[in-house]
Structures are given as structure tokens and as C-alpha cells.
Scaffold this motif. Structure first.
Motif, mmCIF file in Angstrom:
data_model
loop_
_atom_site.group_PDB
_atom_site.id
_atom_site.type_symbol
_atom_site.label_atom_id
_atom_site.label_comp_id
_atom_site.label_asym_id
_atom_site.label_seq_id
_atom_site.Cartn_x
_atom_site.Cartn_y
_atom_site.Cartn_z
ATOM 1 N N ALA A 156 0.758 -1.327 0.048
ATOM 2 C CA ALA A 156 -0.049 -0.016 -0.003
ATOM 3 C C ALA A 156 0.631 1.294 0.041
ATOM 4 O O ALA A 156 0.531 2.139 -0.707
ATOM 5 N N GLN A 157 1.858 1.191 0.794
ATOM 6 C CA GLN A 157 2.840 2.493 0.885
ATOM 7 C C GLN A 157 3.636 2.596 -0.442
ATOM 8 O O GLN A 157 3.507 3.732 -0.951
ATOM 9 N N ALA A 158 4.019 1.487 -1.011
ATOM 10 C CA ALA A 158 4.729 1.766 -2.091
ATOM 11 C C ALA A 158 3.790 2.480 -3.344
ATOM 12 O O ALA A 158 4.261 3.167 -4.235
ATOM 13 N N ILE A 159 2.614 1.668 -3.607
ATOM 14 C CA ILE A 159 1.694 2.243 -4.352
ATOM 15 C C ILE A 159 1.289 3.708 -4.083
ATOM 16 O O ILE A 159 1.291 4.646 -5.120
ATOM 17 N N ARG A 160 1.100 4.141 -2.893
ATOM 18 C CA ARG A 160 0.670 5.262 -2.466
ATOM 19 C C ARG A 160 1.691 6.363 -3.056
ATOM 20 O O ARG A 160 1.654 7.431 -3.461
ATOM 21 N N HIS A 161 2.798 6.166 -2.279
ATOM 22 C CA HIS A 161 4.141 7.066 -2.801
ATOM 23 C C HIS A 161 5.090 6.867 -4.013
ATOM 24 O O HIS A 161 5.158 7.793 -4.383
ATOM 25 N N PHE A 162 5.184 5.867 -4.543
ATOM 26 C CA PHE A 162 6.021 5.586 -5.476
ATOM 27 C C PHE A 162 5.360 5.642 -6.865
ATOM 28 O O PHE A 162 5.762 6.403 -7.703
ATOM 29 N N LEU A 163 4.062 4.954 -6.908
ATOM 30 C CA LEU A 163 3.330 5.305 -8.033
ATOM 31 C C LEU A 163 2.565 6.408 -7.905
ATOM 32 O O LEU A 163 2.838 7.340 -8.754
ATOM 33 N N VAL A 164 1.399 6.647 -7.374
ATOM 34 C CA VAL A 164 0.581 7.705 -7.073
ATOM 35 C C VAL A 164 1.321 8.922 -6.962
ATOM 36 O O VAL A 164 1.246 10.154 -7.348
ATOM 37 N N GLY A 165 2.036 8.865 -5.814
ATOM 38 C CA GLY A 165 2.756 10.162 -5.584
ATOM 39 C C GLY A 165 4.193 10.498 -6.215
ATOM 40 O O GLY A 165 4.749 11.499 -6.160
ATOM 41 N N ASN A 166 4.438 9.466 -7.254
ATOM 42 C CA ASN A 166 5.708 9.817 -8.138
ATOM 43 C C ASN A 166 6.803 10.287 -7.446
ATOM 44 O O ASN A 166 7.851 10.961 -8.148
#
Length: 122
Positions: free
Chosen positions: A73-83
């Protein structure tokens, strides 16, 4: 079903054809899409011949934050969506900067696609 939306989008066929690469690109552009939706009402995008609705994508994103393992969840939130950069996300997550944050995101995306294909989200 884990999540349902009152005003489902029209991208059912697109959702069943969704793959990791496509979902990654859609989530990486989610912040821009949100702004475009807010400012101009753009509800759908077309990607490689398939149409995706922001309602459906927001449902998938919500599931990523509520149903996946915390690191995914953190990786998706920060790495993908948060770029954010992978090394910065690793530090935010409290893990070594050499940890493969992108793999946490990829594993989460795979699980989300399984959930869609098994009818757990829609």
C-alpha cells in the motif's frame, strides 16, 4: 465484494483486460487525472484501446490502501501515485534505501488485478 461504487464507470471490459503495466501507468497519472477531473470533468481516459473511468480507478486505489499488505500500500501510494523516487519512498517506509520499493508496488498491482479478475472488487 469488498468495495462497490454507486455510480460505476463503464469500463468493465477494460478492467478484466487490465495488466500490471497498464495499471502502473494509470496510477502514476492518477494525481493529474484527479486535477483534470476536478477542473474539467474528464471522467474517462483511453489507454491502448481500452476506456477507464476515474470512479473505477479510485475504487482500485482505495482497495490498494485498505486491502493490501502495508508495504504494498505504501509503495503504491508514494512511489506510483505520489511519483516519488524509489530511494525516498524506502526512507519514508523505514527500510533500507536499497530495498526494491518498485517490487512491493508490482506485487500489490498483481494482487489488485487478481482481485478484479476474481470479482472481489467489482
Amino acid at each position: 465484494m469488498l468495495l462497490t461504487m454507486a455510480a460505476r464507470g463503464s469500463s468493465d471490459e477494460s478492467l478484466t483486460a487490465l495488466d500490471v503495466a497498464t495499471l502502473r501507468m494509470i496510477l502514476k497519472g492518477l494525481e493529474a487525472w484527479r486535477a483534470t477531473y476536478h477542473d474539467h470533468g474528464v471522467e474517462t481516459i483511453c489507454w491502448e484501446g481500452f476506456e477507464y473511468n476515474i470512479i473505477d480507478v479510485e475504487t482500485i486505489y482505495t482497495a490498494s490502501q485498505e486491502e493490501l499488505a502495508p508495504r504494498q500500500a505504501q509503495a503504491i501510494r508514494h512511489f506510483l501515485v505520489g511519483n516519488l523516487r524509489e530511494i525516498d519512498v524506502a526512507q519514508m517506509m523505514g527500510i533500507a534505501p536499497t530495498n526494491p520499493v518498485g517490487m512491493y508496488a508490482t506485487d500489490g498491482l498483481k494482487r489488485l488485478i487478481e482481485m478484479i479478475q476474481e470479482g472481489e472488487l467489482f
